[in-house]
Design a protein around this motif. Sequence first.
Motif, PDB file in Angstrom:
ATOM      1  N   SER A 161      79.365  70.861   3.433  1.00  0.00           N
ATOM      2  CA  SER A 161      79.575  69.414   3.389  1.00  0.00           C
ATOM      3  C   SER A 161      79.084  68.840   2.071  1.00  0.00           C
ATOM      4  O   SER A 161      78.199  69.397   1.410  1.00  0.00           O
ATOM      5  CB  SER A 161      78.856  68.736   4.551  1.00  0.00           C
ATOM      6  OG  SER A 161      77.469  68.977   4.472  1.00  0.00           O
ATOM      7  N   THR A 162      79.625  67.719   1.691  1.00  0.00           N
ATOM      8  CA  THR A 162      79.255  67.028   0.456  1.00  0.00           C
ATOM      9  C   THR A 162      77.788  66.608   0.501  1.00  0.00           C
ATOM     10  O   THR A 162      77.338  65.989   1.472  1.00  0.00           O
ATOM     11  CB  THR A 162      80.136  65.776   0.270  1.00  0.00           C
ATOM     12  OG1 THR A 162      81.491  66.165   0.304  1.00  0.00           O
ATOM     13  CG2 THR A 162      79.834  65.092  -1.060  1.00  0.00           C
ATOM     14  N   ALA A 172      75.003  67.306   3.643  1.00  0.00           N
ATOM     15  CA  ALA A 172      74.865  66.417   4.807  1.00  0.00           C
ATOM     16  C   ALA A 172      74.449  67.206   6.043  1.00  0.00           C
ATOM     17  O   ALA A 172      74.857  68.358   6.242  1.00  0.00           O
ATOM     18  CB  ALA A 172      76.177  65.698   5.071  1.00  0.00           C
ATOM     19  N   ASP A 219      74.021  63.261   9.934  1.00  0.00           N
ATOM     20  CA  ASP A 219      74.725  62.373   8.999  1.00  0.00           C
ATOM     21  C   ASP A 219      76.182  62.206   9.406  1.00  0.00           C
ATOM     22  O   ASP A 219      76.719  61.092   9.407  1.00  0.00           O
ATOM     23  CB  ASP A 219      74.658  62.937   7.571  1.00  0.00           C
ATOM     24  CG  ASP A 219      73.249  62.899   6.999  1.00  0.00           C
ATOM     25  OD1 ASP A 219      72.497  61.970   7.348  1.00  0.00           O
ATOM     26  OD2 ASP A 219      72.909  63.815   6.223  1.00  0.00           O
ATOM     27  N   ILE A 220      76.811  63.320   9.732  1.00  0.00           N
ATOM     28  CA  ILE A 220      78.237  63.298  10.098  1.00  0.00           C
ATOM     29  C   ILE A 220      78.424  62.569  11.428  1.00  0.00           C
ATOM     30  O   ILE A 220      79.305  61.708  11.575  1.00  0.00           O
ATOM     31  CB  ILE A 220      78.790  64.738  10.150  1.00  0.00           C
ATOM     32  CG1 ILE A 220      78.744  65.348   8.742  1.00  0.00           C
ATOM     33  CG2 ILE A 220      80.212  64.756  10.713  1.00  0.00           C
ATOM     34  CD1 ILE A 220      78.992  66.840   8.711  1.00  0.00           C
ATOM     35  N   HIS A 255      77.764  58.746  11.080  1.00  0.00           N
ATOM     36  CA  HIS A 255      78.881  58.090  10.396  1.00  0.00           C
ATOM     37  C   HIS A 255      80.045  57.892  11.367  1.00  0.00           C
ATOM     38  O   HIS A 255      80.601  56.792  11.482  1.00  0.00           O
ATOM     39  CB  HIS A 255      79.311  58.946   9.201  1.00  0.00           C
ATOM     40  CG  HIS A 255      80.551  58.442   8.512  1.00  0.00           C
ATOM     41  ND1 HIS A 255      80.530  57.405   7.603  1.00  0.00           N
ATOM     42  CD2 HIS A 255      81.854  58.825   8.608  1.00  0.00           C
ATOM     43  CE1 HIS A 255      81.766  57.184   7.172  1.00  0.00           C
ATOM     44  NE2 HIS A 255      82.581  58.028   7.769  1.00  0.00           N
ATOM     45  N   THR A 273      86.590  61.090   8.631  1.00  0.00           N
ATOM     46  CA  THR A 273      85.236  61.661   8.604  1.00  0.00           C
ATOM     47  C   THR A 273      85.227  62.974   7.830  1.00  0.00           C
ATOM     48  O   THR A 273      84.309  63.234   7.034  1.00  0.00           O
ATOM     49  CB  THR A 273      84.708  61.861  10.038  1.00  0.00           C
ATOM     50  OG1 THR A 273      84.630  60.581  10.687  1.00  0.00           O
ATOM     51  CG2 THR A 273      83.328  62.502  10.043  1.00  0.00           C
ATOM     52  N   ARG A 314      85.403  62.205   4.161  1.00  0.00           N
ATOM     53  CA  ARG A 314      84.145  61.615   3.677  1.00  0.00           C
ATOM     54  C   ARG A 314      83.108  62.683   3.354  1.00  0.00           C
ATOM     55  O   ARG A 314      82.330  62.567   2.394  1.00  0.00           O
ATOM     56  CB  ARG A 314      83.618  60.658   4.755  1.00  0.00           C
ATOM     57  CG  ARG A 314      82.177  60.219   4.631  1.00  0.00           C
ATOM     58  CD  ARG A 314      81.969  59.207   3.524  1.00  0.00           C
ATOM     59  NE  ARG A 314      80.615  58.704   3.505  1.00  0.00           N
ATOM     60  CZ  ARG A 314      79.539  59.382   3.068  1.00  0.00           C
ATOM     61  NH1 ARG A 314      79.691  60.614   2.584  1.00  0.00           N
ATOM     62  NH2 ARG A 314      78.326  58.835   3.094  1.00  0.00           N
ATOM     63  N   PHE A 315      83.086  63.771   4.142  1.00  0.00           N
ATOM     64  CA  PHE A 315      82.058  64.800   3.946  1.00  0.00           C
ATOM     65  C   PHE A 315      82.610  66.094   3.334  1.00  0.00           C
ATOM     66  O   PHE A 315      81.886  67.091   3.239  1.00  0.00           O
ATOM     67  CB  PHE A 315      81.357  65.093   5.281  1.00  0.00           C
ATOM     68  CG  PHE A 315      80.514  63.941   5.761  1.00  0.00           C
ATOM     69  CD1 PHE A 315      79.243  63.737   5.255  1.00  0.00           C
ATOM     70  CD2 PHE A 315      81.016  63.033   6.687  1.00  0.00           C
ATOM     71  CE1 PHE A 315      78.468  62.661   5.688  1.00  0.00           C
ATOM     72  CE2 PHE A 315      80.253  61.957   7.114  1.00  0.00           C
ATOM     73  CZ  PHE A 315      78.974  61.761   6.614  1.00  0.00           C
ATOM     74  N   VAL A 321      84.864  69.390  11.512  1.00  0.00           N
ATOM     75  CA  VAL A 321      84.328  68.140  12.065  1.00  0.00           C
ATOM     76  C   VAL A 321      84.406  68.156  13.589  1.00  0.00           C
ATOM     77  O   VAL A 321      83.436  67.803  14.277  1.00  0.00           O
ATOM     78  CB  VAL A 321      85.088  66.914  11.500  1.00  0.00           C
ATOM     79  CG1 VAL A 321      84.697  65.640  12.262  1.00  0.00           C
ATOM     80  CG2 VAL A 321      84.794  66.736  10.031  1.00  0.00           C
TER      81      VAL A 321
END
Length: 739
Positions: A373-374, A377, A381-382, A385, A420, A423-424, A431
């Motif tokens: 993940s970016t 994370a 966090d995931i 969000h 989502t 985003r990550f 996910v």
Amino acid sequence: MASGGEQESTCHKHTNRLAKERSPYLLQHAHNPVDWYPWGQEAFEKAKTEDKPIFLSVGYSTCHWCHVMERESFQDEEIGKILSDNFICIKLDREERPDVDKVYMTFVQATSGGGGWPMSVWLTPELKPFIGGTYFPPRDQGRRPGFRTVLMRIIEQWQNNRAALESSGERILVALRKGTSISANPGGSPPLAPDVANRCFQQLAHSYEEEYGGFRNAPKFPSPVNLMFLMSYWSVNRSTSEGVEALQMAMHTLRMMALGGIHDHVAQGFHRYSTDSSWHVPHFEKMLYDQAQLAVAYITAFQVSGEQFYADVAKNILLYVSRDLSDKSGGFYSAEDADSVPASGGPDKREGAFCVWTASEVRELLSDVAEGSTGGATQADIFMHHYGVKEQGNVAPEQDPQGELQGQNVLIVRYSVELTAARFGITVEKVNHLLASARAKMADMRITRPRPHLDTKMLASWNGLMLSAFARVGAVLGDEALLERAKQAGNFLKEHLWDSETQTILRSCCGGGTVSPSISGFLDDYAFIICGLLDLYEATFQTEWLQWAEELQLRQDLLFWDDQGGGYFCSDPSDSTILLQLKEDQDGAEPSANSVSASNLLRLSHYTGNQEWLQKSQQLLTAFSDRLARVPIALPEMVRALMAQHYTLKQIVICGQRDDSDTAGLLAAVNSLYLPFKVLMLTDGSPESFLCQRLPVLSSMFQLDGVATAHVCQDFTCSLPVTDPQELRRLLLDGATDS
């Protein structure tokens, strides 16, 4: 399966006669300093002997404001003494005695302009109401009189102005008898279905809230009866702009509810209603009747759209019911409360404590880094969000007037899985896996918290609704486990809530199958069970369920049918303690039993060839003509029955052996489609079978070349028989034409 119940301390200062009752609601008041009686002759005789007014308090065990009034007023020593010295105090569970509740709620609504629970009504010793209200605070609040003040005023009026109180109550009762009368005009007929359906659609469209779906802004209720009407309306208006709009309204509402906080994302099932317009912050109690009707609505949306999303929601509802609302006897419990003790402890229960989360709880539980993940994370966090979890909590103060949800988060899906993932910087599959893993960890943690009260009362009517849900979802998905659970429910109803000697449905029993034999079933018990049995037959093709449905319908006709005006009374008209003979004229949180009966009668007439039931269905709809024509939005389920009469039911007859694969293929084709106006039968051609005995024409239907064959008939005309599932599907879709 759920075990039910909660352990309570046995050290009590007061114990009254409610301690001998089985109703969970009555037991919650067994240690009040109030001389409570259950509804019954002992209390009535005492009121007459002592010439005292009756104080009738009505509620149910998972009612939040009932708990508040019990804590504030009925535990108060001074108020308890005033009540016990001056009134005969009766406590009533509205779920056990809906007939009594409806009579006095009609009075309260007529005299105060509103209604709800707890309901507080004062009666003469002859059970005639003269003053009514709902929740009262214990002491005066500004201009609002407190319960103590109200009691003192009523005592003074009863002593000094009794005749005026009694005559006023009598006048209102006379007016209510006239105003609630529903009967068919001699020689009348039901209104035109397309006109009524169009008006119902227009009225729903007018109250529809476009952004989040649902009807009106807040509070927002799921209203499955509205959604089922909209999908039925679409089914006969597919090519019109109104039909397309109706479908969009239903699908958008169902999707937004499933993404919202009204849907329990950790442990499945739906809460009672949303306090806001975005389905975010719910009133947290969970009712069996909501789960039953919503499971059917979601599986219908799956049939209409083919989107797995809707099928998954339906399955998850039934997972929740199987796990948390199921008794070992095969029945289903009534409800889970909104309030529970917070995990942090303390003496007071709080609304939603079992279901909500702080950000720190989520971070601590989901601390693992999500690989790839970016920015490294974490799973938290995931999750935070995706589900809108905020450090300071995500409940607005106006949604939390009691301050019970400060710093807490109600989970609500804020982004699609695709957004989502973007985003990550991870895949959609990753996910989905992370979110599923997180929800499982949170579910494991949640069951260590103090649980809310579980109402282990098992009501015949709500069990009938749930029977329909398991049967219909099981049939559509071809899920044998769900169908097996449906059969268990059918057996439970027959073993525990049917008195074969007196041929009577019993209203309820408690966890473990302990029957409350003093209460006979009401109209909704018969109607909802019959509907469930017809659905169970169409899912399993075991004719024992069809036979019992026929038997129950004959019994319902005998007990509740109004020979003069048409339609069914809600309760036994021979019961002298019920002052108003009502016919429920609103499809609300539950459908009206008359609405369900209109459809049951029509379906049974096609299964049995009994034309008297077809006529009864028409007479019933005629009795409700005025309401259907003026405000069909009040009766969307009955409008569906009216549409079924107008478009006539399609008879789909499968000739074949129940367990053969070719039969299964044809049945799967039928169940893949939403066909609201149909009956489905399976016959092996045996002239001795239940169906062939009643419908001799079935004996002339046959298999082509020894393989399972479908015959589709309507208005006494049958299409050419087909053996290929895809051909049957095309035939059924071609028949689903616009009005």
